[in-house]
Design an enzyme around this catalytic site. Structure first.
Site, PDB file in Angstrom:
ATOM      1  N   ARG A  77       0.851  -1.186   0.000  1.00  0.00           N
ATOM      2  CA  ARG A  77       0.000   0.000   0.000  1.00  0.00           C
ATOM      3  C   ARG A  77       0.889   1.240   0.000  1.00  0.00           C
ATOM      4  NH1 ARG A  77      -2.578   2.977   4.856  1.00  0.00           N
ATOM      5  NH2 ARG A  77      -3.789   4.529   3.708  1.00  0.00           N
ATOM      6  N   TYR A 298      -4.256   1.208  15.599  1.00  0.00           N
ATOM      7  CA  TYR A 298      -3.117   1.321  16.511  1.00  0.00           C
ATOM      8  C   TYR A 298      -3.565   1.080  17.947  1.00  0.00           C
ATOM      9  CZ  TYR A 298      -0.446   3.029  12.537  1.00  0.00           C
ATOM     10  OH  TYR A 298       0.179   3.130  11.324  1.00  0.00           O
ATOM     11  N   GLU A 387      -3.301  -0.393   8.087  1.00  0.00           N
ATOM     12  CA  GLU A 387      -2.140  -0.021   8.902  1.00  0.00           C
ATOM     13  C   GLU A 387      -2.245  -0.660  10.276  1.00  0.00           C
ATOM     14  OE1 GLU A 387      -1.081   4.152   9.378  1.00  0.00           O
ATOM     15  OE2 GLU A 387      -1.639   4.548   7.306  1.00  0.00           O
TER      16      GLU A 387
HETATM   17  C1  GCO Z   1       3.621   8.940  12.573  1.00  0.00           C
HETATM   18  C2  GCO Z   1       2.373   8.160  12.358  1.00  0.00           C
HETATM   19  C3  GCO Z   1       2.195   7.862  10.885  1.00  0.00           C
HETATM   20  C4  GCO Z   1       0.885   7.224  10.636  1.00  0.00           C
HETATM   21  C5  GCO Z   1       0.390   7.195   9.228  1.00  0.00           C
HETATM   22  C6  GCO Z   1      -1.091   7.332   9.308  1.00  0.00           C
HETATM   23  O1  GCO Z   1       4.316   8.637  13.504  1.00  0.00           O
HETATM   24  O2  GCO Z   1       3.839   9.876  11.806  1.00  0.00           O
HETATM   25  O3  GCO Z   1       2.367   7.006  13.114  1.00  0.00           O
HETATM   26  O4  GCO Z   1       3.296   7.172  10.413  1.00  0.00           O
HETATM   27  O5  GCO Z   1       0.800   5.945  11.187  1.00  0.00           O
HETATM   28  O6  GCO Z   1       0.907   8.128   8.357  1.00  0.00           O
HETATM   29  O7  GCO Z   1      -1.687   6.966   8.149  1.00  0.00           O
END
Ligand code: GCO
Length: 487
Positions: A77, A298, A387
């Protein structure tokens, strides 16, 4: 119970976003995006880090795809930078930008890696921000549609899975409420207006998709976390219901059913911040439905009844303090408004049962199963985990290796819960770990690492940008090879 196997064609993947990996920010005719501008405002990002070079994927995509192929990855992705395709946001098409993504897609397909293309991962062209304030204007609906149509036409035979918007809940809240992302605004009314406009843009692009890519699959990627009550006190349970509707279903109901949840709508009415609905809007929203739901998971959240009507007990003080910095959007009115109808619907607290990552994010694998179960019940669509991953401080050993057993544990625990959800009867079609290589964390620079592949660079220096597969890379390779049986 014996667990079901992962489905045979399960998309074992990994994910990224253009701004976080590509670099080449002015290369081959690319225009600026709002992130190119915002990251250069002093004090906005960690040590002033930006994506000018990032991890130089723009020049090293072949090397990166080769590493994916060696790993056996089945899906990748990535997002397209709108300002590479249309440097001014609309109008003139930059063929070199299209060519870059075509090369990337061809390279993936050469190794049978399924491309999953995200149209919007937070980087609207600066030209559109300058011309009409970006997502605050309805002109963005047509411009986004024009951009999407260029990609649909060009890649309809090469890309099956498409994601419209990445984490709309996150980028609108941070961008329009918390001044933490571009466009760097603190205005709740504007946040809801922009949200509605993005919902319309999402629907219109899906209409175009049905016309141009009849055999493709499209859906949004939402940053979902289940909301738990602090305990079984019915006041807290009710607060959790409010939290779930406000933080999740406010968006997801629109994507899937084309309507806003009534309870939250009434609350926003009381606060005077409902978005402007023009005639035809709701019909447009209801005219489309995604094929799948992208879920970025998350962690969830834990809430209690508002502390004005239900004061905190002593032992709750600390839990509350942890969250003071992140009060939920507008649900926490000032004390003097306590008697007004603006009674907060819930208060965020931290969860005493959960450990946290180095970055203070709760670690909650069971929440993944709860998330999938709740979403299956409410929306009944196939789901792709677009994610999930662990941000950590990885350190090279003397032998220049990364022993990231903690990441392996984290991913394994989440995958086991996905397998349990599948066994429960949930339809999960794929899993894209965040992320394939280390990349720029929007606000935390390069030291917050998520990848299976280490990148030799830090916040100040680009260094060699060498790619070094971590221990987790070899672990995931084996998981893919056994279709999850070695979990
Ligand atoms: C970070 C975030 C990102 C996000 C992602 C969301 O630390 O900047 O965790 O990496 O997970 O961009 O879509």
């Amino acid at each position: 119970t014996k667990l079901d196997d992962f489905p045979e064609n399960f998309l074992w993947g990994a994910a990224s976003a253009a701004y976080q990996i590509e670099g080449g920010w002015k290369e081959d005719g690319k225009g600026s995006s709002i992130w190119d501008t915002f990251s250069k405002i002093p004090g906005k990002t960690y040590k002033g880090t930006n994506g000018n070079v990032a991890v130089d994927h723009y020049h090293r995509y072949k090397e990166d795809v080769k590493l994916m192929a060696d790993m056996g990855l089945r899906a990748y992705r990535f997002s397209v930078a709108w300002s590479r395709i249309l440097p001014n946001g609309s109008g003139e098409i930059n063929d070199k930008g299209l060519q870059f993504y075509e090369n990337l897609i061809d390279e993936l397909r050469k190794y049978n890696i399924e491309p999953v293309l995200t149209l919007y991962h937070w980087d609207i062209p600066q030209a559109l921000q300058d011309a009409y304030q970006g997502w605050e204007s309805r002109q963005a609906i047509d411009d986004f549609n024009e951009y999407a149509r260029v990609l649909f036409k060009r890649f309809k035979n090469k890309v099956k899975y498409w994601v419209t918007f990445n984490e709309q809940n996150v980028f609108t809240a941070l961008g329009y409420r918390w001044e933490a992302h571009p466009p760097n605004i603190a205005n709740v009314k504007k946040m809801f207006e922009a949200n509605h406009i993005i919902n319309l843009a999402n629907a219109k692009a899906i209409q175009s998709f049905r016309e141009l890519v009849p055999n493709g699959r499209i859906g949004p990627s939402f940053g979902y976390g289940p909301i738990y009550p602090f305990d079984s006190n019915p006041n807290h349970v009710l607060a959790a219901l409010n939290g779930e509707e406000f933080q999740n279903h406010w968006w997801m109901d629109v994507y899937i059913h084309g309507k806003y949840p009534k309870v939250i709508w009434k609350q926003l009415e009381r606060l005077g911040v409902t978005p402007t609905i023009e005639s035809g809007d709701m019909e447009l929203l209801q005219s489309v439905k995604p094929d799948f739901l992208g879920v970025n998971y998350y962690h969830g959240g834990t809430v209690r009844a508002n502390k004005i009507e239900f004061p905190l007990k002593d032992e709750e003080q600390q839990l509350d303090k942890d969250f003071e910095a992140t009060d939920p959007y507008l649900m926490e009115p000032k004390e003097e408004q306590a008697q007004s109808p603006e009674v907060p619907m819930f208060t965020n607290v931290s969860n005493p049962y959960l450990e946290k990552t180095d970055w203070g994010w709760e670690i909650d694998p069971i929440g993944m199963r709860i998330a999938l179960r709740r979403l299956q019940s409410r929306y009944d669509l196939p789901m792709m985990i677009t994610e999930n991953g662990l941000g950590a401080f990885d350190e090279l050993t003397e032998n220049r290796e990364i022993e990231d057993q903690y990441r392996i544990d984290y991913l394994r625990e989440h995958l086991v819960e996905i397998q349990k959800a599948i066994t429960d009867g949930v339809d999960v079609i794929g899993y894209c770990a965040w992320s394939f290589t280390d990349l720029l964390s929007w606000l935390n620079g390069y030291r917050k690492r998520y990848g299976f592949v280490y990148i030799d660079r830090d916040d100040e220096n680009e260094k060699s940008l060498e790619r070094i597969p971590k221990k987790s890379y070899y672990w995931y390779k084996n998981i893919i090879k056994t279709n999850g049986k070695s979990l």
